[in-house]
Write a protein that holds these residues in place. Structure first.
Motif, PDB file in Angstrom:
ATOM      1  N   LYS A   1      -4.392 -11.576   4.552  1.00  0.00           N
ATOM      2  CA  LYS A   1      -4.304 -11.225   3.047  1.00  0.00           C
ATOM      3  C   LYS A   1      -4.143  -9.485   2.708  1.00  0.00           C
ATOM      4  O   LYS A   1      -4.501  -8.779   3.874  1.00  0.00           O
ATOM      5  CB  LYS A   1      -5.605 -11.288   2.321  1.00  0.00           C
ATOM      6  N   PRO A   2      -3.311  -9.188   1.750  1.00  0.00           N
ATOM      7  CA  PRO A   2      -3.093  -7.583   1.694  1.00  0.00           C
ATOM      8  C   PRO A   2      -4.486  -6.748   1.743  1.00  0.00           C
ATOM      9  O   PRO A   2      -4.319  -5.715   2.329  1.00  0.00           O
ATOM     10  CB  PRO A   2      -2.676  -7.703   0.117  1.00  0.00           C
TER      11      PRO A   2
ATOM     12  N   ALA B   1      -4.568  -3.070   6.849  1.00  0.00           N
ATOM     13  CA  ALA B   1      -4.594  -2.207   7.741  1.00  0.00           C
ATOM     14  C   ALA B   1      -5.441  -2.609   8.933  1.00  0.00           C
ATOM     15  O   ALA B   1      -5.292  -2.173  10.115  1.00  0.00           O
ATOM     16  CB  ALA B   1      -5.655  -1.048   6.996  1.00  0.00           C
ATOM     17  N   TYR B   2      -6.433  -3.258   8.897  1.00  0.00           N
ATOM     18  CA  TYR B   2      -7.181  -4.009   9.855  1.00  0.00           C
ATOM     19  C   TYR B   2      -6.384  -4.931  10.713  1.00  0.00           C
ATOM     20  O   TYR B   2      -6.364  -4.438  12.124  1.00  0.00           O
ATOM     21  CB  TYR B   2      -8.500  -4.752   9.353  1.00  0.00           C
ATOM     22  N   ALA B   3      -5.537  -5.678  10.186  1.00  0.00           N
ATOM     23  CA  ALA B   3      -4.729  -6.654  10.773  1.00  0.00           C
ATOM     24  C   ALA B   3      -3.473  -5.945  11.529  1.00  0.00           C
ATOM     25  O   ALA B   3      -3.320  -6.207  12.600  1.00  0.00           O
ATOM     26  CB  ALA B   3      -3.963  -7.636   9.940  1.00  0.00           C
TER      27      ALA B   3
ATOM     28  N   SER C   1     -15.043  -8.895   4.509  1.00  0.00           N
ATOM     29  CA  SER C   1     -13.475  -9.195   4.053  1.00  0.00           C
ATOM     30  C   SER C   1     -12.842 -10.129   5.142  1.00  0.00           C
ATOM     31  O   SER C   1     -11.737 -10.438   4.888  1.00  0.00           O
ATOM     32  CB  SER C   1     -12.777  -7.994   3.928  1.00  0.00           C
ATOM     33  N   PHE C   2     -13.478 -10.062   6.312  1.00  0.00           N
ATOM     34  CA  PHE C   2     -12.847 -10.680   7.422  1.00  0.00           C
ATOM     35  C   PHE C   2     -13.232 -12.359   7.440  1.00  0.00           C
ATOM     36  O   PHE C   2     -12.408 -13.147   8.161  1.00  0.00           O
ATOM     37  CB  PHE C   2     -13.378 -10.160   8.779  1.00  0.00           C
ATOM     38  N   LEU C   3     -14.200 -12.694   6.487  1.00  0.00           N
ATOM     39  CA  LEU C   3     -14.514 -14.221   6.757  1.00  0.00           C
ATOM     40  C   LEU C   3     -14.131 -14.791   5.490  1.00  0.00           C
ATOM     41  O   LEU C   3     -14.331 -14.401   4.264  1.00  0.00           O
ATOM     42  CB  LEU C   3     -16.064 -14.036   6.864  1.00  0.00           C
TER      43      LEU C   3
END
Length: 320
Positions: free
Chosen positions: A182-183, A187-189, A268-270
């Motif tokens: 997701k947007p 940055a993490y992805a 936000s990852f889960l």
């Protein structure tokens, strides 16, 4: 077990999940803890590097620490955990997953979210060569999924394994992937993908007939990486087959070792499937704590510690 009550309440700025995640991942520093590296041989001819740190006095207790995706045994969440366990009288064995110790592993395969055979090899090595009568496991993110999958796969878990702590667990790998793409997590992805692509290029140099330039070019997302490399290198049909078979969620009913799951509401990852409420309620060995704050492997606390570092020790004290 019922939901465990939490009292985690960080300073205002760290109530923001992204700030908690980024601070822990990029800005937190831990003073050196004097790790000693030991390399062990794996049954398939590969190797693992274990980084040990020790309590001030000889002890018969050890914790195995498992890092997350593209981490290593020098990440602050690992060394911070090792430091507090050592001070509490528990030795620490921090595992570097294959290719995460600074040296590429020997085989085409690497590590992944369900590679419990490497955790099994580590445990057997400790049992066969060390003096410990009590072993705990603490995993973070990918390492937390590994921990719970290992405990619930139906093997005869050694009696020396007394407890586990799983922090920021992507219990459903696909649900977590949906969130990462997701947007809000762009940055993490991108950061994860760039790290993984760098390692894929290393693999290409070693195995040019197995990875093409086009394969690398076609990796646009984390799912692409799992379709093109993870599934192919580790015997899965595709990324979805990998996510289905390696998510710890399906193994939770079979966990028979006291295990604490700590997943923040604002991680936000889960995705929704990463919060296994029903499984925890129906398994007396599962303790589930869901603080409102914490981010992903964040959980800022005072004096350069984290809530989960302190909570892990409290969990062990409550059990024993």
């Amino acid at each position: 077990m019922p939901l465990v009550t939490t009292n985690y309440n960080p300073p205002l700025v760290f109530k923001n999940g992204h700030i908690a995640t980024i601070y822990a991942g990029i800005f937190r520093t831990i003073s050196p803890i004097g790790q000693q590296r030991e390399r062990i041989d794996l049954p398939d001819g590969d190797f693992l590097d274990l980084d040990w740190s020790f309590a001030p006095r000889e002890t018969d207790r050890v914790v195995i620490l498992l890092h997350g995706l593209e981490g290593n045994a020098q990440r602050p969440y690992i060394t911070g955990s090792a430091k507090i366990f050592n001070a509490f009288g528990i030795d620490a064995c921090a595992v570097n997953h294959r290719s995460c110790s600074g040296e590429v592993n020997k085989l085409f395969r690497s590590y992944h979210s369900g590679a419990t055979e490497d955790l099994e090899a580590t445990i057997q090595y400790i049992l066969n060569t060390k003096k410990y009568s009590e072993i705990y496991i603490k995993g973070f993110s990918l390492g937390a999924n590994l921990t719970l999958k290992y405990l619930g796969e139906g093997r005869n878990v050694p009696k020396q394994i007394k407890a586990a702590i799983a922090v920021s667990v992507p219990c459903s790998l696909h649900s977590s992937l949906v969130e990462l793409l997701k947007p809000k997590n762009m940055a993490y992805a991108k950061r994860f993908k760039n790290h993984l692509l760098a390692k894929l290029r290393e693999k290409q140099r070693l195995f040019p007939n197995l990875i093409s330039d086009m394969d690398i070019k076609n990796v646009k997302t984390l799912k692409d990486f799992d379709d093109i490399y993870t599934s192919r290198a580790h015997g899965f049909k595709n990324a979805m087959d990998y996510y289905k078979k390696c998510s710890c969620l399906q193994f939770l009913p079979h966990v028979k070792v006291p295990s604490l799951i700590i997943n923040a509401q604002n991680d936000s990852f889960l995705g929704p499937a990463c919060y296994p409420w029903a499984y925890a309620e129906n398994n007396e060995y599962l303790y589930m704590e869901v603080p409102k704050y914490g981010g992903h492997v964040g959980f800022y606390d005072k004096h350069n510690t984290t809530y989960t570092e302190k909570r892990a020790l409290k969990f062990l004290e409550e059990l024993f």
